[in-house]
Design an enzyme around this catalytic site. Sequence first.
Site, mmCIF file in Angstrom:
data_model
loop_
_atom_site.group_PDB
_atom_site.id
_atom_site.type_symbol
_atom_site.label_atom_id
_atom_site.label_comp_id
_atom_site.label_asym_id
_atom_site.label_seq_id
_atom_site.Cartn_x
_atom_site.Cartn_y
_atom_site.Cartn_z
ATOM 1 N N LYS A 1 -4.268 78.787 -37.011
ATOM 2 C CA LYS A 1 -3.533 80.035 -37.236
ATOM 3 C C LYS A 1 -2.359 79.651 -37.373
ATOM 4 C CE LYS A 1 -1.164 81.796 -33.669
ATOM 5 N NZ LYS A 1 0.403 81.810 -34.630
ATOM 6 N N GLU B 1 3.717 68.927 -30.455
ATOM 7 C CA GLU B 1 4.687 68.349 -31.910
ATOM 8 C C GLU B 1 5.430 69.382 -31.524
ATOM 9 O OE1 GLU B 1 4.980 65.840 -33.593
ATOM 10 O OE2 GLU B 1 3.054 64.803 -33.919
ATOM 11 N N CYS C 1 12.558 70.274 -37.216
ATOM 12 C CA CYS C 1 12.402 69.668 -35.810
ATOM 13 C C CYS C 1 13.329 68.047 -35.078
ATOM 14 C CB CYS C 1 10.994 69.320 -35.196
ATOM 15 S SG CYS C 1 10.316 68.350 -36.526
ATOM 16 N N GLU D 1 18.905 72.946 -28.221
ATOM 17 C CA GLU D 1 18.109 72.642 -30.139
ATOM 18 C C GLU D 1 18.801 74.163 -30.548
ATOM 19 O OE1 GLU D 1 13.563 72.964 -31.194
ATOM 20 O OE2 GLU D 1 13.741 71.231 -32.741
HETATM 21 P P1 NAD Z 1 7.026 79.215 -31.461
HETATM 22 O O1 NAD Z 1 6.592 78.032 -30.494
HETATM 23 O O2 NAD Z 1 8.131 80.118 -30.639
HETATM 24 O O3 NAD Z 1 5.673 79.003 -32.135
HETATM 25 C C1 NAD Z 1 4.811 78.662 -32.852
HETATM 26 C C2 NAD Z 1 4.020 78.939 -32.915
HETATM 27 O O4 NAD Z 1 3.048 79.034 -31.402
HETATM 28 C C3 NAD Z 1 3.922 80.282 -33.533
HETATM 29 O O5 NAD Z 1 2.190 80.560 -34.864
HETATM 30 C C4 NAD Z 1 3.188 81.088 -32.814
HETATM 31 O O6 NAD Z 1 2.478 82.693 -32.875
HETATM 32 C C5 NAD Z 1 2.237 80.105 -31.425
HETATM 33 N N1 NAD Z 1 2.630 80.687 -30.613
HETATM 34 C C6 NAD Z 1 4.223 81.705 -29.475
HETATM 35 N N2 NAD Z 1 3.374 82.410 -28.100
HETATM 36 C C7 NAD Z 1 2.338 81.612 -28.319
HETATM 37 C C8 NAD Z 1 1.186 81.271 -26.788
HETATM 38 N N3 NAD Z 1 1.704 81.220 -25.838
HETATM 39 N N4 NAD Z 1 -0.129 80.106 -27.086
HETATM 40 C C9 NAD Z 1 -0.472 80.107 -28.321
HETATM 41 N N5 NAD Z 1 0.848 79.662 -29.023
HETATM 42 C C10 NAD Z 1 1.483 80.877 -29.363
HETATM 43 O O7 NAD Z 1 7.786 77.847 -32.152
HETATM 44 P P2 NAD Z 1 8.764 78.670 -33.914
HETATM 45 O O8 NAD Z 1 9.831 79.314 -33.387
HETATM 46 O O9 NAD Z 1 8.245 78.794 -34.793
HETATM 47 O O10 NAD Z 1 9.494 76.473 -34.234
HETATM 48 C C11 NAD Z 1 10.696 76.485 -33.904
HETATM 49 C C12 NAD Z 1 10.140 74.909 -32.961
HETATM 50 O O11 NAD Z 1 8.943 74.494 -33.822
HETATM 51 C C13 NAD Z 1 11.666 74.056 -32.904
HETATM 52 O O12 NAD Z 1 11.229 73.813 -31.695
HETATM 53 C C14 NAD Z 1 10.755 73.250 -33.348
HETATM 54 O O13 NAD Z 1 11.085 71.962 -33.101
HETATM 55 C C15 NAD Z 1 9.701 73.267 -33.544
HETATM 56 N N6 NAD Z 1 9.009 72.003 -34.949
HETATM 57 C C16 NAD Z 1 8.358 70.791 -34.712
HETATM 58 C C17 NAD Z 1 8.008 70.054 -35.310
HETATM 59 C C18 NAD Z 1 8.256 68.827 -35.078
HETATM 60 O O14 NAD Z 1 6.986 67.832 -35.536
HETATM 61 N N7 NAD Z 1 7.971 67.498 -33.328
HETATM 62 C C19 NAD Z 1 8.544 70.374 -36.376
HETATM 63 C C20 NAD Z 1 8.207 71.826 -36.746
HETATM 64 C C21 NAD Z 1 8.996 72.401 -36.171
#
Ligand code: NAD
Length: 477
Positions: free
Chosen positions: A183, A258, A292, A379
């Site tokens: 997804k 992650e 991240c 963050e």
């Molecule tokens: P987010 O948690 O808002 O969303 C991530 C994904 O999760 C999206 O596809 C979203 O649709 C989905 N999602 C949202 N609610 C959900 C639920 N209840 N159940 C299942 N899926 C759900 O994060 P974001 O704003 O898209 O990304 C930013 C975050 O990602 C930051 O905290 C960043 O640090 C982290 N990130 C981590 C890494 C890593 O490798 N550690 C890499 C990139 C980004």
Amino acid sequence: MATSNLALFKAKLFINNEYVDAKSPEKISVYNPADETLVTSEFPVAGPEDVDAAVDGARKAFKSGPWKDFTPSQRAACIMKLADLIEENGEELFKLETVAMGAPSYMAPFITKMSTEAWRYYAGWADKIPGQTFRSEGGKPFTFVTYEPIGVCAGIAPWNASLTTFAWKAGPALAAGNTVVFKSSEKAPLGLAAMGDLIKRAGFPPGVVQILSGPGSTGALLAQHMNVSKISFTGSVATGKKVQEMALKSNMKRVTLELGGKSPAIVFNDADIENAVKYCASGLLVNTGQACIASSRTLVQKDIAPKFIEALTTAFSQTQGLGPLADRSQFERVMSFIETGKKEASLATGGARVGDKGYYVAPTLFVDPGLDAKIYKEEIFGPVGTVRTFSTEEEVVELANDTLYGLSATVFTSSISRALRVAGKLESGTVGVNTSFMPSIEVPFGGWKESGLGRELGRDGLSAYLETKTVQINMQV
Ligand code: NAD
């Protein structure tokens, strides 16, 4: 519609090697963060029926399709071919990302490389997954251990790194013989939707890779699904915790997380200052701070602090070519942190929007935030950094570890023994010495504490898609 110049644009779900319309009538709108114009209001949302169809297709492909009988080198050939196709179409795929989440164009070759290298690396593993054997001694059974694919593996991407997230999760899953339902993020679904055509052309049989779009509700359907055996999630800590809970409460599917970070960069008084300034600036500002591993907490030793802070402030204020933040909500979130920061610390540079169109924010640096300051603890995921000072090595190790996160850390010093000593004490999944840590395909990447669970990349990233089976054979009959 602004999609006419996007050659690979496809507002569809990809299930069983076909582009299909969603059964759910809901749609996602995507706006270009560079100028706030509407890119599309027609992106499909996969609802319960669509998720079921994708998971069913993946399950069939895993249990009985031609994929099940592919040799490891046939699997490797499909993955290699996909890498070639991604490389050929890298620029077009990147356009689809940029138009939705604003990554600056200089990132294009870097993202294509990060993604294709991972696909190729895992293609290489497909026929190199050995087991273990233990000979029968003293009446003990002969025992062997095999590592086997898990089943249907779901992946969920954040918006800041869709193409690499896809490669890091689907690459090892497919090399191991699993099938995948992936997804995209609702903020950047275009690039992954375009991947369907390439997947088909690469020779994957129907059902092996399915691509869905949709918001959190679609992700939740995957996390709860009884026929999904593994879920790998990249995103925020708050969502990661929900995914883990849903995985546990449904079928205890395997979970890789992650998540976010608030990574320290430690600058000792014996560091090469020019080098430290360079990496403290780029280590935060890469992808407009939406990374991240961004080093968002710089800790500098007191005796060099005035000189270092002056140089870092100059580096921040002279940085050009940052892209916009991903969307309005991300922009408003970052601006609200900046306003709070102005009350919590002293502003060295930035602190404002750039222009009045698009979600551009000036590189912003705050000095001397309190230990409880929001800008120092949470963050931000934008071009906003903080600097604090320290006196001793013991003090800085404590400061660096005083966080719920543990994804990355950086140490700047000319003393190798100090670098090794401090790296050994940091509660962090990755550490860079005199450079920012950059994920690299052959080594594990992931976080300690609330920054995650499990590892991606390297051999560890492959193990995350394998189940272990131990077989004992009685040699006495
Ligand atoms: P987010 O948690 O808002 O969303 C991530 C994904 O999760 C999206 O596809 C979203 O649709 C989905 N999602 C949202 N609610 C959900 C639920 N209840 N159940 C299942 N899926 C759900 O994060 P974001 O704003 O898209 O990304 C930013 C975050 O990602 C930051 O905290 C960043 O640090 C982290 N990130 C981590 C890494 C890593 O490798 N550690 C890499 C990139 C980004």
